[in-house]
Design an enzyme around this catalytic site. Structure first.
Site, PDB file in Angstrom:
ATOM      1  N   ASN A   1       0.752  -1.300   0.118  1.00  0.00           N
ATOM      2  CA  ASN A   1       0.070  -0.018  -0.139  1.00  0.00           C
ATOM      3  C   ASN A   1       0.845   1.315   0.008  1.00  0.00           C
ATOM      4  OD1 ASN A   1      -3.216  -0.684   0.061  1.00  0.00           O
ATOM      5  ND2 ASN A   1      -2.274  -1.926   1.205  1.00  0.00           N
TER       6      ASN A   1
ATOM      7  N   HIS B   1      23.469  -0.613   8.807  1.00  0.00           N
ATOM      8  CA  HIS B   1      24.830  -0.095   9.201  1.00  0.00           C
ATOM      9  C   HIS B   1      25.607  -0.758  10.314  1.00  0.00           C
ATOM     10  CE1 HIS B   1      24.455   3.462   6.495  1.00  0.00           C
ATOM     11  NE2 HIS B   1      23.064   3.249   6.996  1.00  0.00           N
TER      12      HIS B   1
ATOM     13  N   ALA C   1       0.187  -2.515  13.788  1.00  0.00           N
ATOM     14  CA  ALA C   1       0.771  -1.353  13.094  1.00  0.00           C
ATOM     15  C   ALA C   1       1.665  -0.747  14.097  1.00  0.00           C
ATOM     16  CB  ALA C   1      -0.554  -0.298  13.193  1.00  0.00           C
TER      17      ALA C   1
END
Length: 139
Positions: free
Chosen positions: A37, A67, A114
């Protein structure tokens, strides 16, 4: 910054508005019947494999590299990257705003709530959420 690499997208997969797919010398492979999305960022430096029937909500960031920074006497930018890769198995639902970090496998049928930051692999049919993501339930 590495260039080249490959992107493959399976049949009936939806890539919504504003999605960024950057292989960065690696690959982004998305299976069939998926949805990515709006405004997601998917990199491929260490390799990103997404299975079939995966749902990725808006504003997710999935980065299969990280990193290195162990040497405090050298700038981080000079210490290179780890590139373990990310695997997202079939039938996974990733909620809005999730971040998935290098080296993670999301097992078949898992759900990521979420806003979660996934730093470790998630077993099949497990529901996780939070920062860092932790098990909430199984399904």
């Amino acid at each position: 910054e590495p260039s080249g690499g490959s992107i493959s997208i399976g049949a009936r997969t939806l890539i919504d508005h504003g999605v960024i797919l950057r292989p960065l010398g690696g690959f982004v492979k998305i299976g069939e019947d998926c949805s990515v999305n709006a405004y997601c960022v998917l990199y491929g430096g260490g390799g990103l494999t997404i299975g079939n029937s995966v749902r990725i909500a808006a504003h997710c960031v999935i980065v299969p590299s990280n990193h290195q920074f162990a040497d405090v006497d050298r700038p981080i930018r000079e210490q290179g990257l780890s590139m373990k890769g990310i695997v997202i198995e079939d039938d996974v639902w990733i909620g809005a705003g999730v971040k998935v970090l290098d080296g993670v496998t999301l097992g078949r049928g898992c759900v990521v709530g979420a806003g979660a930051v996934v730093t470790k692999s998630v077993p099949a049919r497990t529901v996780v959420g939070g920062v860092p993501a932790r098990t909430i339930a199984t399904r």
